[in-house]
Design a protein around this motif. Structure first.
Motif, short mmCIF file in Angstrom:
data_model
loop_
_atom_site.label_atom_id
_atom_site.label_comp_id
_atom_site.label_asym_id
_atom_site.label_seq_id
_atom_site.Cartn_x
_atom_site.Cartn_y
_atom_site.Cartn_z
N VAL A 36 0.83 -1.20 0.00
CA VAL A 36 0.00 0.00 0.00
C VAL A 36 0.86 1.24 0.00
N SER A 37 1.89 1.29 0.85
CA SER A 37 2.71 2.48 0.91
C SER A 37 3.43 2.71 -0.42
N THR A 38 3.92 1.66 -1.07
CA THR A 38 4.60 1.80 -2.35
C THR A 38 3.61 2.19 -3.43
N GLU A 39 2.48 1.51 -3.47
CA GLU A 39 1.49 1.80 -4.49
C GLU A 39 0.94 3.21 -4.36
N GLU A 40 0.75 3.69 -3.13
CA GLU A 40 0.19 5.02 -2.95
C GLU A 40 1.20 6.10 -3.28
N GLU A 41 2.48 5.82 -3.08
CA GLU A 41 3.47 6.85 -3.32
C GLU A 41 3.74 7.07 -4.81
N LEU A 42 3.87 6.02 -5.57
CA LEU A 42 4.23 6.16 -6.98
C LEU A 42 2.99 6.09 -7.87
N LEU A 43 2.98 6.94 -8.89
CA LEU A 43 1.85 7.03 -9.81
C LEU A 43 2.25 6.49 -11.17
N THR A 44 1.28 5.94 -11.88
CA THR A 44 1.51 5.43 -13.23
C THR A 44 1.07 6.47 -14.25
N ILE A 45 1.37 6.19 -15.51
CA ILE A 45 0.92 7.08 -16.59
C ILE A 45 -0.61 7.14 -16.59
N ALA A 46 -1.25 6.00 -16.37
CA ALA A 46 -2.72 5.97 -16.33
C ALA A 46 -3.25 6.86 -15.21
N LYS A 53 -6.68 14.69 -16.82
CA LYS A 53 -7.68 14.59 -17.90
C LYS A 53 -7.08 14.94 -19.26
N VAL A 54 -5.95 14.27 -19.53
CA VAL A 54 -5.25 14.42 -20.81
C VAL A 54 -5.04 13.04 -21.39
N THR A 55 -4.48 12.99 -22.60
CA THR A 55 -4.23 11.70 -23.25
C THR A 55 -2.83 11.19 -22.90
N ARG A 56 -2.61 9.92 -23.17
CA ARG A 56 -1.29 9.33 -22.94
C ARG A 56 -0.20 10.04 -23.74
N PRO A 57 -0.46 10.37 -25.03
CA PRO A 57 0.57 11.09 -25.78
C PRO A 57 0.95 12.44 -25.13
N THR A 58 0.01 13.07 -24.46
CA THR A 58 0.31 14.33 -23.77
C THR A 58 1.29 14.07 -22.62
N ILE A 59 1.06 12.99 -21.88
CA ILE A 59 1.96 12.64 -20.78
C ILE A 59 3.36 12.36 -21.33
N TYR A 60 3.43 11.61 -22.45
CA TYR A 60 4.73 11.32 -23.06
C TYR A 60 5.41 12.61 -23.53
N ALA A 61 4.63 13.54 -24.08
CA ALA A 61 5.19 14.82 -24.52
C ALA A 61 5.75 15.60 -23.32
N TRP A 62 5.03 15.59 -22.21
CA TRP A 62 5.52 16.27 -21.00
C TRP A 62 6.81 15.64 -20.51
N MET A 63 6.90 14.30 -20.61
CA MET A 63 8.14 13.62 -20.21
C MET A 63 9.29 14.03 -21.13
N ASN A 64 9.03 14.07 -22.45
CA ASN A 64 10.07 14.44 -23.41
C ASN A 64 10.53 15.88 -23.23
N LYS A 65 9.62 16.76 -22.82
CA LYS A 65 9.98 18.16 -22.58
C LYS A 65 10.70 18.35 -21.25
N GLY A 66 10.69 17.31 -20.42
CA GLY A 66 11.35 17.41 -19.12
C GLY A 66 10.46 17.97 -18.03
N LEU A 67 9.17 18.10 -18.31
CA LEU A 67 8.24 18.62 -17.29
C LEU A 67 7.99 17.59 -16.20
N LEU A 68 7.99 16.31 -16.57
CA LEU A 68 7.74 15.23 -15.61
C LEU A 68 9.02 14.45 -15.37
N LYS A 69 9.33 14.23 -14.11
CA LYS A 69 10.48 13.39 -13.76
C LYS A 69 9.98 11.95 -13.66
N LYS A 70 10.45 11.11 -14.56
CA LYS A 70 9.99 9.72 -14.56
C LYS A 70 10.94 8.84 -13.76
#
Length: 96
Positions: A36-46, A53-70
Motif C-alpha cells: 500500500v505504501s509503495t502503491e500510494e506513493e508512486l503514480l503510473t501514466i494511467a 484529464k489528458v491523453t497518454r501522448p500528452t503525458i509522453y510529450a511532457w516527459m520528453n519536454k522534461g516537465l515530468l520526472k519519470k
C-alpha cells in the motif's frame, strides 16, 4: 502452517493452531502495508491521465519536454507525487 485433522462422529474436521494463524496474519498484514505504501506513493501514466484529464501522448510529450520526472522501474514508468505537485506549483506560478 500447522494443521490438525480430527475425526469424530460428525466427520473429519480441520483445526489450525492459533499461533500458526497469527504468524500468517502478521505476514499478510506486513506485506499489505508495504504494498500500500509503495502503491500510494508512486503514480503510473494511467494515474496521470486520469488526474490531469489528458491523453497518454500528452503525458509522453511532457516527459520528453522534461516537465515530468519519470522513475523507470522494470519496464514501467512511474512518477513520485512530490514531483507531480512540484509541476503543478511551477505551472501555477508561471501562469500568474
Amino acid at each position: 502452517m500447522k494443521r490438525i485433522f480430527i475425526m469424530d462422529d460428525d466427520g473429519l474436521k480441520e483445526y489450525v493452531p492459533l499461533d500458526s494463524l497469527q504468524k500468517q496474519m502478521d505476514f499478510v498484514i506486513e506485506k499489505s502495508v508495504e504494498q500500500v505504501s509503495t502503491e500510494e506513493e508512486l503514480l503510473t501514466i494511467a494515474d496521470l491521465v486520469r488526474k490531469f484529464k489528458v491523453t497518454r501522448p500528452t503525458i509522453y510529450a511532457w516527459m520528453n519536454k522534461g516537465l515530468l520526472k519519470k522513475i523507470p522501474i522494470g519496464g514501467r514508468v512511474l512518477f513520485h507525487p512530490d514531483d507531480i505537485n512540484e509541476l503543478i506549483k511551477r505551472t501555477r506560478n508561471a501562469s500568474s
